[in-house]
Every structure is written in structure tokens, then in C-alpha cells.
Motif scaffolding. Structure first.
Motif, PDB file in Angstrom:
ATOM      1  N   ARG A  95     -18.654 -31.385 -18.173  1.00 26.79           N
ATOM      2  CA  ARG A  95     -18.086 -32.265 -16.426  1.00 26.79           C
ATOM      3  C   ARG A  95     -16.781 -32.316 -16.556  1.00 26.79           C
ATOM      4  NH1 ARG A  95     -19.068 -36.501 -19.987  1.00 26.79           N
ATOM      5  NH2 ARG A  95     -18.372 -38.917 -19.428  1.00 26.79           N
ATOM      6  N   LEU A 132     -14.843 -29.164 -15.299  1.00 24.98           N
ATOM      7  CA  LEU A 132     -15.641 -28.036 -13.754  1.00 24.98           C
ATOM      8  C   LEU A 132     -14.092 -28.371 -13.195  1.00 24.98           C
ATOM      9  CD1 LEU A 132     -19.431 -29.121 -13.724  1.00 24.98           C
ATOM     10  CD2 LEU A 132     -18.533 -26.586 -14.401  1.00 24.98           C
ATOM     11  N   SER A 134     -28.594 -26.311 -13.056  1.00 25.87           N
ATOM     12  CA  SER A 134     -27.629 -26.525 -12.696  1.00 25.87           C
ATOM     13  C   SER A 134     -28.314 -27.912 -11.614  1.00 25.87           C
ATOM     14  CB  SER A 134     -26.521 -26.219 -11.913  1.00 25.87           C
ATOM     15  OG  SER A 134     -25.862 -26.807  -9.994  1.00 25.87           O
ATOM     16  N   GLU A 146     -25.726 -24.653  -5.988  1.00 27.30           N
ATOM     17  CA  GLU A 146     -25.898 -23.770  -6.999  1.00 27.30           C
ATOM     18  C   GLU A 146     -27.880 -23.091  -6.733  1.00 27.30           C
ATOM     19  OE1 GLU A 146     -23.168 -23.515 -11.178  1.00 27.30           O
ATOM     20  OE2 GLU A 146     -23.682 -25.673 -10.407  1.00 27.30           O
ATOM     21  N   THR A 160     -24.817 -28.682 -15.416  1.00 31.59           N
ATOM     22  CA  THR A 160     -24.593 -29.719 -14.355  1.00 31.59           C
ATOM     23  C   THR A 160     -25.894 -30.430 -14.948  1.00 31.59           C
ATOM     24  OG1 THR A 160     -25.468 -29.845 -12.518  1.00 31.59           O
ATOM     25  CG2 THR A 160     -23.548 -30.073 -12.756  1.00 31.59           C
ATOM     26  N   CYS A 182     -24.353 -20.454 -14.756  1.00 30.11           N
ATOM     27  CA  CYS A 182     -24.109 -21.951 -13.315  1.00 30.11           C
ATOM     28  C   CYS A 182     -23.256 -23.308 -14.478  1.00 30.11           C
ATOM     29  CB  CYS A 182     -25.116 -21.964 -13.436  1.00 30.11           C
ATOM     30  SG  CYS A 182     -26.152 -23.058 -14.397  1.00 30.11           S
ATOM     31  N   SER A 183     -22.909 -23.783 -13.251  1.00 39.15           N
ATOM     32  CA  SER A 183     -22.035 -25.352 -14.124  1.00 39.15           C
ATOM     33  C   SER A 183     -22.719 -25.507 -15.222  1.00 39.15           C
ATOM     34  CB  SER A 183     -21.968 -25.970 -13.000  1.00 39.15           C
ATOM     35  OG  SER A 183     -22.993 -26.910 -12.873  1.00 39.15           O
ATOM     36  N   TYR A 196     -19.372 -19.799  -9.668  1.00 37.80           N
ATOM     37  CA  TYR A 196     -20.383 -19.582  -9.748  1.00 37.80           C
ATOM     38  C   TYR A 196     -21.556 -19.111  -8.549  1.00 37.80           C
ATOM     39  CZ  TYR A 196     -19.639 -21.177 -14.467  1.00 37.80           C
ATOM     40  OH  TYR A 196     -18.846 -21.844 -15.827  1.00 37.80           O
ATOM     41  N   ALA A 243     -14.718 -23.221  -9.424  1.00 37.14           N
ATOM     42  CA  ALA A 243     -15.418 -22.857 -10.801  1.00 37.14           C
ATOM     43  C   ALA A 243     -16.498 -22.739 -10.398  1.00 37.14           C
ATOM     44  CB  ALA A 243     -15.889 -24.091 -11.510  1.00 37.14           C
ATOM     45  N   ILE A 244     -17.843 -23.882  -8.834  1.00 33.75           N
ATOM     46  CA  ILE A 244     -18.498 -24.517  -8.200  1.00 33.75           C
ATOM     47  C   ILE A 244     -18.795 -22.713  -7.347  1.00 33.75           C
ATOM     48  CG2 ILE A 244     -19.902 -25.308  -6.620  1.00 33.75           C
ATOM     49  CD1 ILE A 244     -19.842 -26.313 -10.365  1.00 33.75           C
TER      50      ILE A 244
END
Length: 393
Positions: free
Chosen positions: A298, A301, A336, A341, A288, A285-286, A309, A305-306
């Protein structure tokens, strides 16, 4: 090293971190380690001071800064003492010129702030994402208990809501302690511990940790299972998975490891189809929810990209679903806070798999989000997580 020289060194290191972030290269931690390793003449106190300046500047800049100097100037805008160190002295930074560019502040790039806001993460929670994280550890119940461990630790600790967890001060060198070498504890965020508790692995079960990485959650599952049953840790990343056997030996956990070929996961898991009591999916995942530890993440991203994912998460959920026996369960986890996600992935999964249902996970803190559960740094004092418990009918 003078205070001004520390600032200039931090600027130089920031330039390296920014270049890596723009190129999709190594993390800030790795960049800093390599940068400092090449400068062995810098003493330990100076190293800590430089790192503290660098991470404070990273947190102060929402967008990727143009330069390390612009990032440090953003930090200096709220610190007169720091601004005074831009004095033009030998080895120090040049004096601040009128109208000199200063990096933009904020929590994150604008598009990402909007995505967090749309996912129910308000301004206070967004700011909490950039606070400094404490250090949480999990007592290894194969070897000790939380109470017994607490009496042995060389530093003060406090209990967290996770039943086997303790919290130490930020920066505690826990992995250098003999108690760590003996396998009495693992470093693991309280939120991560709670996701493992929600999975409720039991002795005698057949469990797959599908995206095991280096095995932090695998070790928690093994302790919960009391080394009774079958625990299989899988990943497509050879380097990360190769760290697990040594960690498992130290912790006294019995776990198989299985390296999977990307895109051919079902082939590598064919013997486990419909045979598992439970599958843990700690999906890529990102990150976050982990900005307290990795604030420069951060900067790396993008909306694309999101979307990538989310596609990977859908794929790994579908693979995991094939492994679970009728009546078995799956826990989906991402660190995240973006619905793209989290809650949206579970909705999409349930739309594709009519023989599955969502169940309310058991967790003493956090709030529902969609068909799952969310933990946040501001409200829950953990890393940010979304997780959802799913049952095959």
C-alpha cells in the motif's frame, strides 16, 4: 541476540524496506530475505523475531515512514514492553527522545482510504486488510481428495468453503512437506480457489489462462479439466512463466506455456482467435486485496498507478474477448477491492463490446458488486477479490 538488539536489527531492516518501497524496488519479502542472507550469524529464532517486528511495524504505519526507527516507534506507542527496549544498550536502539518523530498510523495513505471507502470498503473491512492471513492449500484432485489429504498432513487443518481447500495455521511450512513435493496440494488462498470454481473449467475444453504468471490458477484449471482438452498458459513475464513447467510436472498437469510480446499479444495468439471455450483473465492490479500478505504494497500505490492498472486491464480484456468463440465465456479477476479496477472495468468492457453480457457467477460466499462479485478478508476470511463472469453472445 538480546531483545533490544532484535529491535535495532528490525529498525535496520525496515530502513531497507522503506528505501525499496520509495524507489519501486524489491518487495519487503525479498528485501528481508537478502538482508538476512547477508547476516548468517543471526540465528533462526532471532530471524523470526526480527521479521515479526518488521511486519508488525509495516502494518502499523499507514503512510510510508520516514525511517525504520519512526516506524518502530509507532509500533511501540501501543506496547510498553517494546518501548522499554529503546534503552541505549549495546547493539540496541537509542533511548526515545522527547518529541522524537513517530510515523503516522492508519490503514493506508489518505487518498487510498478515500478510494476504498468510495468502493464500499468500510472501516472494519479496511482494518481486516491488515490482519495476518492464514495459509490455505488446495488438494490436487488429479492425485488425491481433500479428505485423503487431510489424513496425511503433518499438521492440523480445517475445511474452507472452497470444495478442495484446507486451512492451516499462519506460518505453516507447507512447501517443505513431502506431500507438497509429491504434488498432492498447492498453496492457494481460498478466495483464489473459489474464482477458479466460478470459471467452471470442464474436461475436453480449450481454455486459455491469459495472465498465468507462475501458474497457480493454471494448475487448478488443469485439475478441473482432468487433463482432458487443451490448456494454454500465457504471460508477458518470462521469469514468472518459466516457473510453471516444473510446477505442472509436480502436479501432474498438462499445460502448454506461451510467452507473449507486450503489445503484440494478438499476434502471439492468432491461432486461438474465436477458438476458445473460455479465457481466464487474472489481470495485473494494485493488489489491495492482498495486504494481509504484502502490507507494504500500500506504500507503493498512487492514483497514477491505479489509472495505469485500469488501462492495462481494459487492454487485456479486449485481447481475451477476441479469443472466445461465440457462446464461450470469460472470467475477469483482480485481487483488488477498488471499483476502478473492478466494477468500473466491467461496465467499460460491456460498453465497448455489445456482443457480450455479464452473468452472475456461482460463489457460496461474498456479495455482488456492480456486474460482478466481491470477496473480502473481513466478511469472507479470504484475500480480497473482484471477479466477473462474461458470456459472448
Amino acid at each position: 541476540m538480546t531483545p533490544a538488539a532484535r529491535v535495532q536489527s528490525a529498525i535496520d531492516l525496515l530502513d531497507a524496506v522503506i528505501a525499496a518501497a520509495r524507489a519501486g524496488g524489491a518487495s519487503a519479502d525479498r528485501v528481508a530475505s537478502e538482508w538476512l542472507r547477508a547476516r548468517r550469524f543471526i540465528g533462526s529464532k532471532d530471524r523470526r523475531a526480527i521479521r515479526d517486528l518488521v511486519w508488525a511495524a509495516i502494518r502499523a504505519c499507514g503512510e510510508v515512514p520516514d525511517t525504520g526507527r519512526a516506524a518502530m516507534l509507532r509500533l511501540a506507542q501501543g506496547d510498553a514492553a517494546l518501548a522499554a527496549l529503546f534503552d541505549g544498550s549495546r547493539y540496541g536502539p537509542a533511548e526515545i527522545a522527547p518529541g522524537e518523530p513517530v510515523a503516522d498510523g492508519g490503514v493506508a495513505p489518505g487518498w487510498l482510504v478515500e478510494a476504498l471507502d468510495a468502493s464500499g470498503i468500510d472501516e472494519a473491512e479496511r482494518k481486516a486488510l491488515l490482519s495476518r492471513a492464514p495459509l490455505d492449500i488446495r488438494a490436487n484432485t488429479l492425485k488425491t481428495s481433500r479428505d485423503a489429504l487431510r489424513l496425511r498432513l503433518p499438521a492440523p487443518s480445517s475445511e474452507v468453503v472452497a470444495p478442495h481447500g484446507l486451512r492451516l495455521d499462519t506460518g505453516a511450512a507447507a512447501e517443505t512437506w513431502p506431500e507438497y513435493a509429491e504434488g498432492l496440494f498447492e498453496v492457494q488462498d481460498a478466495g483464489s480457489q473459489l474464482t477458479c470454481e466460478a470459471f467452471a473449467a470442464k474436461p475436453g475444453e480449450t481454455i486459455v489462462d491469459l495472465c498465468a504468471g507462475a501458474g497457480g490458477k493454471t494448475l487448478a484449471l488443469g485439475a478441473a479439466m482432468a487433463n482432458s482438452g487443451r490448456l494454454i498458459a500465457c504471460d508477458i513475464d518470462r521469469a514468472r512463466l518459466s516457473r510453471l513447467p516444473e510446477r505442472a510436472t509436480r502436479a501432474g498437469v498438462r499445460a502448454e506455456t506461451r510467452l507473449l510480446d507486450p503489445g503484440k499479444e494478438r499476434v502471439g495468439l492468432s491461432d486461438l482467435i474465436s477458438a476458445c471455450d473460455g479465457v481466464l483473465v487474472d489481470a495485473p492490479c494494485s493488489g489491495t486485496g492482498t495486504w494481509r500478505r504484502n502490507p507494504e504494497a500500500r506504500w507503493r500505490l498512487s492514483p497514477k498507478a491505479i489509472a495505469r492498472y485500469a488501462q492495462m486491464q481494459d487492454g487485456v480484456l479486449d485481447v481475451a474477448a477476441d479469443l472466445v468463440r461465440p457462446g464461450g465465456r470469460m472470467l475477469f479477476i483482480v485481487c483488488s477491492l477498488l471499483d476502478a479496477e473492478g466494477a468500473e472495468r466491467i461496465d467499460a468492457f460491456l460498453g465497448r463490446h455489445r456482443d457480450w453480457r455479464a452473468e452472475g457467477p456461482s460463489c457460496p460466499i461474498g456479495k455482488p458488486r456492480g456486474m460482478g462479485w466481491r470477496l473480502t478478508p473481513g466478511a469472507d476470511r479470504t484475500d480480497g477479490f473482484f471477479f466477473a463472469s462474461l458470456r459472448r453472445l
